[in-house]
Design an enzyme around this catalytic site. Structure first.
Site, short mmCIF file in Angstrom:
data_model
loop_
_atom_site.label_atom_id
_atom_site.label_comp_id
_atom_site.label_asym_id
_atom_site.label_seq_id
_atom_site.Cartn_x
_atom_site.Cartn_y
_atom_site.Cartn_z
N ASN A 10 0.86 -1.19 0.00
CA ASN A 10 0.00 0.00 0.00
C ASN A 10 0.90 1.24 0.00
O ASN A 10 1.46 1.60 1.03
CB ASN A 10 -0.89 -0.05 1.26
CG ASN A 10 -1.73 1.20 1.42
OD1 ASN A 10 -1.81 2.04 0.52
ND2 ASN A 10 -2.35 1.34 2.59
N TRP A 11 1.03 1.85 -1.17
CA TRP A 11 1.95 3.00 -1.29
C TRP A 11 1.40 4.26 -0.62
O TRP A 11 2.10 5.24 -0.46
CB TRP A 11 2.23 3.30 -2.76
CG TRP A 11 3.01 2.24 -3.48
CD1 TRP A 11 3.32 0.98 -3.04
CD2 TRP A 11 3.58 2.35 -4.79
NE1 TRP A 11 4.04 0.31 -3.99
CE2 TRP A 11 4.21 1.12 -5.07
CE3 TRP A 11 3.60 3.36 -5.76
CZ2 TRP A 11 4.88 0.88 -6.28
CZ3 TRP A 11 4.26 3.12 -6.96
CH2 TRP A 11 4.89 1.89 -7.22
N LYS A 12 0.11 4.26 -0.33
CA LYS A 12 -0.57 5.45 0.23
C LYS A 12 -0.33 6.66 -0.66
O LYS A 12 -0.11 6.50 -1.86
CB LYS A 12 -0.12 5.67 1.68
CG LYS A 12 -0.27 4.40 2.53
CD LYS A 12 -0.19 4.63 4.00
CE LYS A 12 -0.36 3.29 4.70
NZ LYS A 12 -0.36 3.40 6.15
N HIS A 98 -9.63 1.01 4.63
CA HIS A 98 -8.39 1.24 5.37
C HIS A 98 -8.69 2.20 6.52
O HIS A 98 -9.51 3.11 6.38
CB HIS A 98 -7.32 1.83 4.44
CG HIS A 98 -5.97 1.86 5.07
ND1 HIS A 98 -5.61 2.83 5.98
CD2 HIS A 98 -4.92 1.02 4.98
CE1 HIS A 98 -4.38 2.57 6.40
NE2 HIS A 98 -3.94 1.48 5.81
N GLU A 100 -7.21 4.68 7.62
CA GLU A 100 -7.03 6.10 7.31
C GLU A 100 -8.26 6.66 6.60
O GLU A 100 -8.62 7.82 6.78
CB GLU A 100 -5.75 6.28 6.46
CG GLU A 100 -4.50 6.09 7.32
CD GLU A 100 -3.31 5.50 6.59
OE1 GLU A 100 -3.28 5.51 5.35
OE2 GLU A 100 -2.39 5.01 7.29
N GLU A 170 -5.60 -5.01 10.43
CA GLU A 170 -4.61 -3.97 10.66
C GLU A 170 -4.93 -3.23 11.96
O GLU A 170 -5.74 -2.29 11.96
CB GLU A 170 -4.62 -2.97 9.50
CG GLU A 170 -4.28 -3.59 8.17
CD GLU A 170 -3.70 -2.54 7.21
OE1 GLU A 170 -2.59 -2.76 6.73
OE2 GLU A 170 -4.37 -1.52 6.98
N GLY A 176 2.08 2.39 10.76
CA GLY A 176 3.02 3.49 10.63
C GLY A 176 3.68 3.90 11.93
O GLY A 176 4.31 4.95 12.02
N SER A 216 3.08 -1.97 10.46
CA SER A 216 4.52 -2.04 10.74
C SER A 216 5.12 -3.42 10.46
O SER A 216 6.03 -3.86 11.15
CB SER A 216 4.83 -1.59 12.18
OG SER A 216 4.46 -0.23 12.35
N GLY A 237 2.68 -1.14 4.32
CA GLY A 237 2.69 0.30 4.01
C GLY A 237 4.10 0.78 3.77
O GLY A 237 4.67 0.61 2.69
N GLY A 238 4.70 1.38 4.80
CA GLY A 238 6.03 1.99 4.70
C GLY A 238 7.06 1.15 3.95
O GLY A 238 7.75 1.64 3.06
#
Ligand code: PGA
Length: 255
Positions: A10-12, A98, A100, A170, A176, A216, A237-238
């Protein structure tokens, strides 16, 4: 039936066009070299999706997912992107719900259920995210929260449709933050989710449902998380923004 592992990136809202192009190129070189056996999905922002699907068609090293989709089919919904549009450019899955989007864009379970329906209508696999915030875990109500998210977001589906959904657990406190759920914490919730599916749809479907862990997850902790019996891979993610880390996670999902 043994479930295959899936790793989705997930590049966001990161990277400009050149950077996205570079990351795809790096991923292709590494994936071609390492040939991980897991299913690999990348979810870039909307403007880079077609670039990614063109590459996916040419090299067959990954599939492409979107990070969001409209709850509506088509028409006067300024700024929205429909499942039909995604399908027409070769996008095969879509992250839905998600945390977010739930938090910053007020997406509730009813809206998310509509997004799931839209995706399935165009044969796009929803990657449906659930998870509790820290306060809910501390109060010990995380199972109730997750049950409600799953029941209201997915349990209106027929078994034949749910079969095509990937679920991602998640925990919001792990996203994150560098604070990963322990393998035991992840396993406990994944087994709980599988149990809910078994209760409503029976053991066969529960056994084949993919449930990914996200929050994470990185090249250092992935192996331990993926070794849990009910963890079928990760939503990253990251670490999905670094080709080497992401492909290393894919390799760990391929053992
Ligand atoms: P993270 O994000 O790996 O950066 O914690 C995961 C996600 O939000 O899907």
């Amino acid at each position: 039936m043994k479930r295959n592992k899936i790793v989705a990136g997930n590049w966001k809202m990161n990277l400009d066009f050149d950077e996205a192009q570079m990351l795809i190129e790096d991923l292709e070189n590494l994936l071609d070299d390492k040939q991980p056996s897991c299913e690999v999905i990348i979810c870039p922002p909307f403007p880079y999706l077609e670039l990614a699907t063109d590459e996916a068609t040419e090299h067959e090293l990954f599939e492409v997912g979107a990070q969001n989709v409209s709850a509506f089919d088509s028409g006067a919904y300024t700024g929205e992107v429909s499942a039909k549009m995604l399908d027409s450019i070769g996008v095969s899955c879509c992250i839905i719900g998600h945390s977010e989007r739930r938090k910053y864009f007020n997406e509730d379970n009813a809206t998310l259920a509509q997004k799931v329906n839209q995706s399935l209508k165009y044969e796009i696999v929803p990657i449906f995210c659930v998870g509790e915030v820290l306060e809910e875990r501390e109060k010990g109500i995380h199972f109730d929260v997750i049950r409600k998210q799953i029941e209201e977001g997915l349990f209106h589906l027929e078994a034949a449709d749910l079969e095509n959904v990937i679920i991602a657990y998640e925990p919001v406190w792990a996203i994150g933050t560098g604070k990963t759920a322990t393998p035991a914490q992840a396993q406990e919730v994944h087994a709980f989710i599988r149990g809910l599916i078994k209760e409503k749809y029976g053991e066969d479907l529960a056994d084949q449902q993919h449930i990914l862990y996200g929050g994470s997850c990185n090249a250092k902790n992935a192996a331990e998380l993926f070794a849990q019996p009910d963890v079928d891979g990760g939503l990253i993610g990251g670490a999905s923004l670094k080709a080497e880390d992401f492909v290393s996670i894919c390799e760990q999902a391929s053992k």
